[in-house]
Every structure is written in structure tokens, then in C-alpha cells.
Design a protein around this motif. Sequence first.
Motif, PDB file in Angstrom:
ATOM      1  N   THR A 294       0.831  -1.197   0.000  1.00 45.24           N
ATOM      2  CA  THR A 294       0.000   0.000   0.000  1.00 45.24           C
ATOM      3  C   THR A 294       0.868   1.250   0.000  1.00 45.24           C
ATOM      4  O   THR A 294       0.654   2.171  -0.787  1.00 45.24           O
ATOM      5  N   LEU A 295       1.866   1.255   0.861  1.00 39.50           N
ATOM      6  CA  LEU A 295       2.738   2.427   0.934  1.00 39.50           C
ATOM      7  C   LEU A 295       3.411   2.678  -0.413  1.00 39.50           C
ATOM      8  O   LEU A 295       3.459   3.807  -0.896  1.00 39.50           O
ATOM      9  N   ARG A 296       3.923   1.632  -1.011  1.00 37.89           N
ATOM     10  CA  ARG A 296       4.603   1.774  -2.301  1.00 37.89           C
ATOM     11  C   ARG A 296       3.676   2.383  -3.345  1.00 37.89           C
ATOM     12  O   ARG A 296       4.017   3.348  -4.023  1.00 37.89           O
ATOM     13  N   MET A 297       2.500   1.807  -3.467  1.00 38.35           N
ATOM     14  CA  MET A 297       1.591   2.287  -4.505  1.00 38.35           C
ATOM     15  C   MET A 297       1.037   3.657  -4.180  1.00 38.35           C
ATOM     16  O   MET A 297       0.843   4.485  -5.065  1.00 38.35           O
ATOM     17  N   PHE A 298       0.822   3.906  -2.916  1.00 40.54           N
ATOM     18  CA  PHE A 298       0.314   5.218  -2.520  1.00 40.54           C
ATOM     19  C   PHE A 298       1.329   6.308  -2.841  1.00 40.54           C
ATOM     20  O   PHE A 298       0.988   7.366  -3.366  1.00 40.54           O
ATOM     21  N   GLU A 299       2.581   6.002  -2.552  1.00 43.14           N
ATOM     22  CA  GLU A 299       3.649   6.959  -2.801  1.00 43.14           C
ATOM     23  C   GLU A 299       3.671   7.338  -4.288  1.00 43.14           C
ATOM     24  O   GLU A 299       3.835   8.494  -4.651  1.00 43.14           O
ATOM     25  N   LEU A 300       3.473   6.332  -5.140  1.00 43.72           N
ATOM     26  CA  LEU A 300       3.481   6.590  -6.585  1.00 43.72           C
ATOM     27  C   LEU A 300       2.226   7.343  -7.026  1.00 43.72           C
ATOM     28  O   LEU A 300       2.250   8.138  -7.955  1.00 43.72           O
ATOM     29  N   PHE A 301       1.146   7.065  -6.317  1.00 45.15           N
ATOM     30  CA  PHE A 301      -0.150   7.600  -6.697  1.00 45.15           C
ATOM     31  C   PHE A 301      -0.314   9.075  -6.314  1.00 45.15           C
ATOM     32  O   PHE A 301      -1.160   9.779  -6.855  1.00 45.15           O
ATOM     33  N   LEU A 302       0.533   9.535  -5.403  1.00 40.73           N
ATOM     34  CA  LEU A 302       0.436  10.912  -4.891  1.00 40.73           C
ATOM     35  C   LEU A 302       0.451  11.970  -5.981  1.00 40.73           C
ATOM     36  O   LEU A 302      -0.215  12.991  -5.877  1.00 40.73           O
ATOM     37  N   GLY A 303       1.249  11.738  -7.006  1.00 37.66           N
ATOM     38  CA  GLY A 303       1.324  12.749  -8.065  1.00 37.66           C
ATOM     39  C   GLY A 303       2.455  12.453  -9.018  1.00 37.66           C
ATOM     40  O   GLY A 303       3.179  11.474  -8.833  1.00 37.66           O
TER      41      GLY A 303
ATOM     42  N   VAL B 157      -5.783   3.347  -1.889  1.00 40.25           N
ATOM     43  CA  VAL B 157      -4.885   2.352  -2.451  1.00 40.25           C
ATOM     44  C   VAL B 157      -5.084   1.017  -1.728  1.00 40.25           C
ATOM     45  O   VAL B 157      -5.126  -0.050  -2.354  1.00 40.25           O
ATOM     46  N   TYR B 158      -5.273   1.108  -0.435  1.00 38.79           N
ATOM     47  CA  TYR B 158      -5.473  -0.106   0.356  1.00 38.79           C
ATOM     48  C   TYR B 158      -6.747  -0.835  -0.104  1.00 38.79           C
ATOM     49  O   TYR B 158      -6.760  -2.044  -0.273  1.00 38.79           O
ATOM     50  N   ARG B 159      -7.794  -0.055  -0.343  1.00 43.83           N
ATOM     51  CA  ARG B 159      -9.055  -0.643  -0.818  1.00 43.83           C
ATOM     52  C   ARG B 159      -8.850  -1.354  -2.149  1.00 43.83           C
ATOM     53  O   ARG B 159      -9.402  -2.427  -2.375  1.00 43.83           O
ATOM     54  N   PHE B 160      -8.037  -0.731  -2.990  1.00 46.25           N
ATOM     55  CA  PHE B 160      -7.772  -1.346  -4.289  1.00 46.25           C
ATOM     56  C   PHE B 160      -7.090  -2.709  -4.113  1.00 46.25           C
ATOM     57  O   PHE B 160      -7.491  -3.700  -4.729  1.00 46.25           O
ATOM     58  N   LEU B 161      -6.081  -2.760  -3.249  1.00 48.40           N
ATOM     59  CA  LEU B 161      -5.364  -4.024  -3.051  1.00 48.40           C
ATOM     60  C   LEU B 161      -6.295  -5.086  -2.463  1.00 48.40           C
ATOM     61  O   LEU B 161      -6.243  -6.257  -2.834  1.00 48.40           O
TER      62      LEU B 161
ATOM     63  N   VAL C 238      -0.920   3.402 -11.549  1.00 56.37           N
ATOM     64  CA  VAL C 238      -1.755   2.971 -10.426  1.00 56.37           C
ATOM     65  C   VAL C 238      -3.235   3.147 -10.781  1.00 56.37           C
ATOM     66  O   VAL C 238      -4.053   2.263 -10.523  1.00 56.37           O
ATOM     67  N   SER C 239      -3.559   4.273 -11.410  1.00 56.94           N
ATOM     68  CA  SER C 239      -4.948   4.493 -11.844  1.00 56.94           C
ATOM     69  C   SER C 239      -5.414   3.381 -12.768  1.00 56.94           C
ATOM     70  O   SER C 239      -6.549   2.920 -12.673  1.00 56.94           O
ATOM     71  N   SER C 240      -4.530   2.978 -13.678  1.00 59.16           N
ATOM     72  CA  SER C 240      -4.900   1.944 -14.642  1.00 59.16           C
ATOM     73  C   SER C 240      -5.268   0.642 -13.932  1.00 59.16           C
ATOM     74  O   SER C 240      -6.227  -0.020 -14.318  1.00 59.16           O
ATOM     75  N   PHE C 241      -4.493   0.296 -12.918  1.00 55.86           N
ATOM     76  CA  PHE C 241      -4.801  -0.908 -12.152  1.00 55.86           C
ATOM     77  C   PHE C 241      -6.180  -0.795 -11.514  1.00 55.86           C
ATOM     78  O   PHE C 241      -6.969  -1.731 -11.520  1.00 55.86           O
ATOM     79  N   MET C 242      -6.461   0.369 -10.942  1.00 59.34           N
ATOM     80  CA  MET C 242      -7.750   0.574 -10.279  1.00 59.34           C
ATOM     81  C   MET C 242      -8.896   0.466 -11.268  1.00 59.34           C
ATOM     82  O   MET C 242      -9.930  -0.154 -10.988  1.00 59.34           O
ATOM     83  N   GLU C 243      -8.676   1.046 -12.430  1.00 60.36           N
ATOM     84  CA  GLU C 243      -9.723   0.988 -13.444  1.00 60.36           C
ATOM     85  C   GLU C 243      -9.965  -0.454 -13.884  1.00 60.36           C
ATOM     86  O   GLU C 243     -11.101  -0.851 -14.135  1.00 60.36           O
TER      87      GLU C 243
ATOM     88  N   LEU D 250       1.205  -6.512 -11.879  1.00 58.72           N
ATOM     89  CA  LEU D 250       1.147  -5.794 -10.601  1.00 58.72           C
ATOM     90  C   LEU D 250       2.454  -5.945  -9.802  1.00 58.72           C
ATOM     91  O   LEU D 250       2.779  -5.094  -8.973  1.00 58.72           O
ATOM     92  N   ALA D 251       3.187  -7.014 -10.079  1.00 56.66           N
ATOM     93  CA  ALA D 251       4.357  -7.344  -9.248  1.00 56.66           C
ATOM     94  C   ALA D 251       5.374  -6.206  -9.074  1.00 56.66           C
ATOM     95  O   ALA D 251       5.865  -6.008  -7.967  1.00 56.66           O
ATOM     96  N   PRO D 252       5.725  -5.441 -10.103  1.00 59.02           N
ATOM     97  CA  PRO D 252       6.697  -4.372  -9.856  1.00 59.02           C
ATOM     98  C   PRO D 252       6.204  -3.348  -8.846  1.00 59.02           C
ATOM     99  O   PRO D 252       6.997  -2.720  -8.167  1.00 59.02           O
ATOM    100  N   PHE D 253       4.889  -3.198  -8.751  1.00 59.72           N
ATOM    101  CA  PHE D 253       4.323  -2.167  -7.886  1.00 59.72           C
ATOM    102  C   PHE D 253       4.060  -2.691  -6.478  1.00 59.72           C
ATOM    103  O   PHE D 253       4.370  -2.029  -5.499  1.00 59.72           O
ATOM    104  N   ALA D 254       3.448  -3.850  -6.430  1.00 60.34           N
ATOM    105  CA  ALA D 254       3.088  -4.446  -5.138  1.00 60.34           C
ATOM    106  C   ALA D 254       3.591  -5.890  -5.126  1.00 60.34           C
ATOM    107  O   ALA D 254       2.825  -6.826  -5.326  1.00 60.34           O
ATOM    108  N   PRO D 255       4.895  -6.055  -4.947  1.00 62.78           N
ATOM    109  CA  PRO D 255       5.481  -7.382  -5.145  1.00 62.78           C
ATOM    110  C   PRO D 255       5.008  -8.436  -4.144  1.00 62.78           C
ATOM    111  O   PRO D 255       4.916  -9.606  -4.508  1.00 62.78           O
TER     112      PRO D 255
END
Length: 962
Positions: free
Chosen positions: A763-772, A788-792, A837-842, A864-869
Motif C-alpha cells: 500500500t505504501l509503495r503504490m500510494f507513494e506513486l499515486f500521490l502525483g 490504495v489499500y481498498r484497491f489491493l 496505479v490508476s490503470s490498475f484501479m480501473e 502488478l508485481a513491480p508495484f506491489a510485489p
Amino acid sequence: MKYTPGKIEKKWQKFWSLKKVYHSKNFSKKPKKYILVEFPYPSGAGLHTGHLRSYVAADVTSRFLRAQGNEVMFPLGWDAFGLPAENYAIKMGVQPEVSTKQNIKNFKKQINSLGLSFDWSREVNTTDPNYYKWTQWIFLQFFKKGLAYEAESLINWCPKDKTGLANEEVVDGKCERCGTVVEKKEMRQWYLRITKYAQKLIDGLQSLDWPEAVKLQQENWIGRSEGAEIEFPVVNPRVKKFIILHGRASTPDNNFYPWLKKELEKRGFKVEVPQMPGIPEPDDEEQANYVQSNYDLDEGTVIVGHSMGGVVALRLLERGIKVHGVVLVATPATGKFLDGKPRHSVTKAVQKGFDYGKIKKQSDYFRVISDSTDSVVPHEDGKILADNLGAYCKIVAANSPHFNGEKEPLLLDELLPNIKVFTTRPETIFGATYVVLAPESPYVQSRMKKSDNKNEIEQYVEDTKKKNEIIRLATDKEKTGVELKGLKVINPATKEEIPVWIADYVLPQYGTGAIMAVPSHDLRDEQFAKKYQLPIRMVVNEKGKLQNSGEFSGLDFEVAKKKITEKFGNSKVTYKLRDWVFSRQRYWGEPIPLIHCPDCGTVPVPEKELPVKLPKVKKYEPTGTGESPLAAIDSWVNVKCPKCGSSAKRETNTMPQWAGSSWYFLRYADPKNKKQFANLKSLKYWLPIDIYFGGMEHTTLHLLYSRFWNQFLFDQGLVPMSEPYKRRQPHGIILGEDGEKMSKSRGNVANPDAIIKQYGADTLRMFELFLGPHEQTISWNEKGVVGVYRFLQRSWYLVSDNVSSKNKDSEKVLFEIARVIKRVEEAVREMKFNTAVSSFMEFINAVSGESISKETLKKFAITLAPFAPHIAEEFWKMLSGKGSVTTQPWPTFDPKKLESQISSYVIQVNGKFRGNLAIARGSSEEDVKEEASKIETVRNAIGALKVKKIVFVPERLINFVV
RNA sequence: GCCGGUGUGGCGGAACUGGCAUACGCGCACGACUCAAAAUCGUGUGAGGUUACCCUCAUGUGGGUUCAACUCCCACCACCGGCACCA
């Protein structure tokens, strides 16, 4: 089954470490990629969200590139020397070595808890003697090539950190680290001659795939400007004639005599070069007699005595002859000669001695010039003469030893004092109505005493010294200055005599430390001229044509610039970049591996004795005296000279923190090498670095310094490429939640540990990327973490609900999986991680409720592995995939799936959106037009109006223009 | 002063090569589940007008090019970053 990151993440981290999945091999057959992040200094505060920005982005990139079939090196190490580490140790009351080790351990733990795929088999540590041995070795290469030198000069001094600073470490007149206002201090320091690489550092930028902003910033920092150096001769109406007395075995036709005669005559002086009697073994008295009886010497005469000629000059004065000046060039005083050959006449003449008391009264001034490369007369003789005469002794490197060259331009400077200025606007020279010197200028020092307003000038020079950098450089400050009264120079273009001023708006370290002031075309000169009522003369009109400029009037300024430079000076390129102050008066750094011997001078420590280890000490606090704490350790300081064996002392200064980081990226290629800093073969395989992630704040520090080191090593044939970083990827700063810079004192530092504990590392990893966007400055705002947590979590349910089913993919799922793979691929390539990250959520939103196959879920896990291994590994296991998801090849997608059989047309009327139309792919314009016209909103919009034109974009849009 | 960059809902932001502005997420509102809450799920969410359908206006401001502009051009404003008495 619930998603419990706390349980699964630890497990997989252990697994990766045990299986060494991230270790990279030298000379693999796969294409190599070298991905680098700036290695951290392991501070006591631990890892913060700022580090994450580049680490996570680089980790995603590395993992992606591995999946794409590359051999990826993604190493990390520790930049553990330097002030912050030392200050922290002082605060904690422990040895820096101890606290550093502790901090590294902590950092590593935190980094591993994020699941970052660093290759720890290549870990380096700048404080490890096996590492800094090579930092010292490289320093010695600089030293041997004359690019490391020692000099006494005014440098930036931080009174809080109690050490000297490089120019790059001073920001707005303050210490880059602690914010204390820096002082200027006259100190002996080691420098690296980075200025010699100024042009190469600019040129090298051109071929690099770096953001323009970063290139520009470096370029501006180096600050190249093209202009001209022009000499303004000092007016001295009393000098009418020069008489040149040649050396023992010379004639008026050899050495520099004919050249000097011509140069002086060009400037309107009378010049005589007597053919002296008695050569090659003359008698000084006989020669003096000859000159005295055949030439007129008076108070308008300057005698230039070269070698033996200098002795004759002194004899003449001893006899009561009065002259204006005497210039002694390489004149002997002891009668000893460096080449050991006898010169009886000279020795005899000198050993008679001189009546200095009488001689001193016979001339307005004496000047002694010695050659530091002299192979006959020791240059120390010059000092003896100067002391006896109360004169200023200049030791310079002559063109040819003993000033035996055909041209010796340095002499001309001494005979005809002039003030050399640097200007970027030589075409305005006709408007130069005064000259300004920096108060620190050596010319001011030597000229001051003779000035009519000596006290006023001394006062001004003193005042300037007391001002700190901030006050001195404030542009809005009113200009101040004093005139050097009694001194005038000639404007070489107008031939006018113009005054010379001293003012602190002229900086000593740039150009020549002197300017020609053109108040009509320079704002600063104008302010100054108005205040002190100096003349202002326009010489370039609004159309860029010269006026009031003699033969150049009417010329275009560009043309005039060239012509005027040619006629009155030399074109010259200067740089703002200054040499790199390379010594620090602190304990926690690499000792500079040099030994000072009273006989041999500065001697490098022999290579086999490297590293010069940092001794263990009880007290390592800075002394504040300008000496390193190492100076107090007698047993370490006192050594035998490696050259002659006599008692000598070690250099006690240490290197700045930037030393170890200037080459660490090379060591990763071959980190355990004991014989070289890295072997060329490994370097050739791995370098250059494909992508270097890091912060903007290093643009004019680490990034510039390390390019310089690398270029130097390249010139020595030690590295295979002149530029180390092919692509630079800077990241934006992460601010605190309050929008201010994160700092302990503000209490707005975000701690990643808490988020990991609550939501997990993925979650932290993806959130950090998702910030902007990655390059953009952003404020840390934890509110979004939950999204991000909800997405995972939704991904977790999607996978776990479908593992045992034998579903087939719906058409929609086939489309969506292809789409997400494509979009993520593009996003990673373009470093647009937030949109990935948006693409994954979509994707998750789109496929929920659809029929989905295990094959597709596997593809999703790999993507997804590179983002949330961690979660991806767990998915892989659930889906009974073999091995680790991190070693799976990147999934392919069928591009045809992306092309739906139905095209959705946008219908516009006069460019305004009026409706959609779903129609079979490949429908003709006619069909689309007909179907579109049936839609009510479209019909309404067209109404009774006539369709003039139709714009048709296949599969996308139709626009009715009415 | 010089050099860069950025201006889009309540907020973080997306928008390919000029082609449905506001994707995705947060927040908010309503609903479902629940004794209740949290969590979760569902629906809605630029502004104004219109109770519907629909219309008008909105991507810092003003102008321009174009069938069509967040996107291209011109001028300006605001903010951020770098350099700065550098001759």
C-alpha cells in the motif's frame, strides 16, 4: 480469506533474500540495465518519505526491466562519511563509527521492509577502508596530474560546523547544511581544479538524456561567458626612458632584449640596450663605468637589470646615480648557482657586497622578479635582494628558465603596470569613463601605500573584509567605493586618462577582479557613476549601432565587438565555476593521503601503503581553529618521508562528503576488487548508468562533482565512458502535510513505518506513486492511503474468489487485461507511475462481476508485481504458478483485443458535443452520417440550418458544420 | 534582474498526435448490511438555470488560429524552483 499484509510481506521478503532473486551477474548474455538511486547517508532519523520517492520509482523500473528480459543491476550502498554523521555521533556521545554502523543496520531493515529489490551483494560503504582506499587513490591521481593543489586563500567558513565549505555548499550566503551565515576566512586549503574541466562539463551535457531544466541549471552554474580582456595602462608621466642591462655572457640581440625594446618603443618610450664590455667574464665595476660614461641616467629612467646586469645596476646606484626605478630580473645575490658551474666574474662581483642603505635612497622603487623554474640563479636570491631593498619580490614561472626566452610577457606587465579588465561588452570601450578594482585585488594591496588618500582606502578595504557574503552580495544595496587618488589609467581606445576606483560591487574571484566601467550601458556602473558624479557617455544607440566611438562609429555592435577586441585586447572566456575547496577540518572523512616533508615538499603516500586509515581517537569534535582534530594525534601525524626518510608530517585535513559519492557508481560494477577501484571489463559491461534517480538538490553538487571525477578518470583511460549518467530522472520534493519542507523542528516528518504497520508495504509503495507526477513537488497527505489499500483488498478478493473456478474470460475481461498491460507498460516507460496505479484501479473496477480466467489473473499478478510485489507473489502462489512472480516474463497481450468491433463515435455540431453513436467498426462516412443524423439531439441542433461541411475522423468523430 | 517550470472540481490529479474536459483516488451526500457503529458494498457528486428531458457557462486573464483548443500562437497575471553587483 482476508488480506493481511502484515503476515505475507515478511514471508516474501525472507524468501527473496534467501533465493537471492535480485543478484545481478556480470557479463550475462541478456541486455544489461544499470538502474541507480542516490545512495543515502544513513542518518539517525532513519528512512523518510523523501527517500521513498526515488527508491520506489527505481524499484518499479528495475522490476519491470527484469520482467522484460534484462540483466538489471540495482545496487545500494552507504554514503556514511561527512558532517551529518559526525554531528549525530557527537550528539549521541558515541564514536561516529559506532553510530554509523547502527544507523546502517536500521536503514537496511527499513529498506527491506519496503520490499525494494536492491542487489545487496554489491553493497558499498564509503567509510569502509577497503572502499576509501580507492577514494584516496583517485585523489592521488588528481594530485599527480596537478589537479589537486594547496593554496592559501579566502574561503567560505561555517562557524557552526567549524569547517571550510565549497562554493557549491553555500546557498544564499548560508551553509547548505545548517543554515548558518558563512564567513570568509583566509586559510590554507586543498583544491581540486574543476575549473579545468569547465568546458568539458558543459560540452558533455549535450549528448545526455536529461531533463532540460537540470542541464540548464548545471550550465548556469558553470556560467560560461565570452568576452575580452583589455589592458588599461597606468599613467606614469615621470617615466621617459628604459635602459636594459644584459646578462653576463649575453648581447643586446639575444634573450628577450630585442622584443622588450620593441614593445616599449611601441608605447612611446626611449629604450637603450648598451653593449656591455668584457663579456663573457666581465668586471662589474668596469661595466658600471661604461654605462655611467656613455648613457644619461636620470630620475625619468627605469633600469632593467637581467642577471649580472642587475648587479651592475646596483653598482651604479651605489655611486650616487638617481633613477626613477630599478627592476632586477633573476639577479644573483649569493653567488651560488644551481647547475654547479662556476661563473667567477659574477661570484666575485656579488661577494663584494652592496651598500643597500645607500642604494635604497637612489630610486623611487625597486622590483625584484625571480623565476621559480630558474636553473642557474636560485630564486631564493630574489628574496634576499628584496628583503635588503625593502622591495616586493615576485616569483613567477618564466617562459624559459632564467628569463632566457625571446618573449617574456610577465616582464612587460611589471615594467608597464596596467590594470587588466574582463568585459563581455568590449564594444562599449569608448564609454569606459573609469576603472573599478575589487577591494581584495592584489593590485590595491601594492598600490595602496602610495595613494594620496591612503587612510581612506585602507579603511574601505578593512570594512569590506568585515562584511559577510549576504550583505556584500545584496543587489539592492547602495553602491559604495573610494577613488584611488593619484592613480590614473589610460583608456586604450579614447586615450583619455580616467580615474581608478575601488568598490565592493566588483568581485575579486571573477574575471580579473577589475572592470572597465561603462555607466551608459551597465546598470551597476550607472548607479555608481551617478552617486559619485562620474562621466556618462552613450556609445551605442537604440538600434545597436556604435556612436562616439572613433573609427568604429556607425558599426553594428556585433561587428564592433569583434573589431574592438582584436584591436585593444584578447578574446577571453571566463566561467563562474570556481575550484572545488576539497579539505575539511573535521574528523569523520577520508584522510588526505599526503605527507609534508621539509625537504621534499608535499609527497604522496605510496600506493601500497593505502589506505591511510582514520585513526581511532577519543576526541573527534571540531577544534574550530581551522585545524582538523587529527592534527592533535602526534603518533599519527609524525611519519617518515617516503622519499627521503627524514621526519615529516601527515596532512591532517580530511575530504568532504562529496568525495566518496563522486565515484561510488563505478565500484558497484566490481565491489570486491582489491587491486583496482574496478576493473575495466566490468565497467565496460555495466556502464554507463541507464537511469539515475535522484533529487534536484544535487544538480550543482554531487551530480556535477561526480561528472568531473568521471571525466578525469576517463581522460586517464581508467573508465570506458566520459559521461556516467545516460539518463537522469529527478523527483519532486515531498513536503509535509502543511506544505512546508519536512523537518524535525517543524514536526511534519512523515514516518513510513506507521503506514507499513497499518496497511502494509505494498500500500505504501503504490500510494507513494499515486500521490502525483514523479517530478512534481507534492505535499504528503495520508488521507488518500486508504484508497490504495481498498484497491489491493479488492484485488485480493478478485483473485481469491476465482482461484478454484474454471471460468473463461468474458470479452470485456480480454479487452481490459490487454488494456491494463499496455497502459502500465507505457506508464513505466514514461515514468508516469501515478497513472499506472490508476490503470490498475480501473481494471479492477471494470472486471468486477465479470467471468475471469486463471490465466488472466496470472497476467494481472505479473503486471502488478513491480508495484506491489508481496501481494503479487501471494497471488502467484494461489494461482499455483511456479517459482517466484518476480522472475516471470512480462505478459503479452493481443493488440486486436483492444480494437473493439464497435466504434463509438463522438457527434459534434459546430464543434459542440451533441451525442454518441455506437456503430460497427469500419463503417463508411455515409453510414455514420446517416445514423448520426437520426439522433434527436443532433437533429435538434442542426434544425433548419444547412450542413455546409462534414469533418470525419474514422472510428472517432463526426462534426457537422452548419 | 536573468533562466526554467506550473496554473484544470472541495482536495491530490487525468486527458494520446488538437477530437466526449474533470479518468482514478480522497472527501462529501444518500442507500444496503447491522440492535448500533466501524469495515464493506451500491448510487450520486464542476457551476448556474430548469423538479423531469434539456440549456448556458467553465481548464489563471485577455485576444488569436481552427470545423474543433487544457493542448498551438500573442500579450498579461499569479505561484514555485534555480541563479544573481558574474562585468
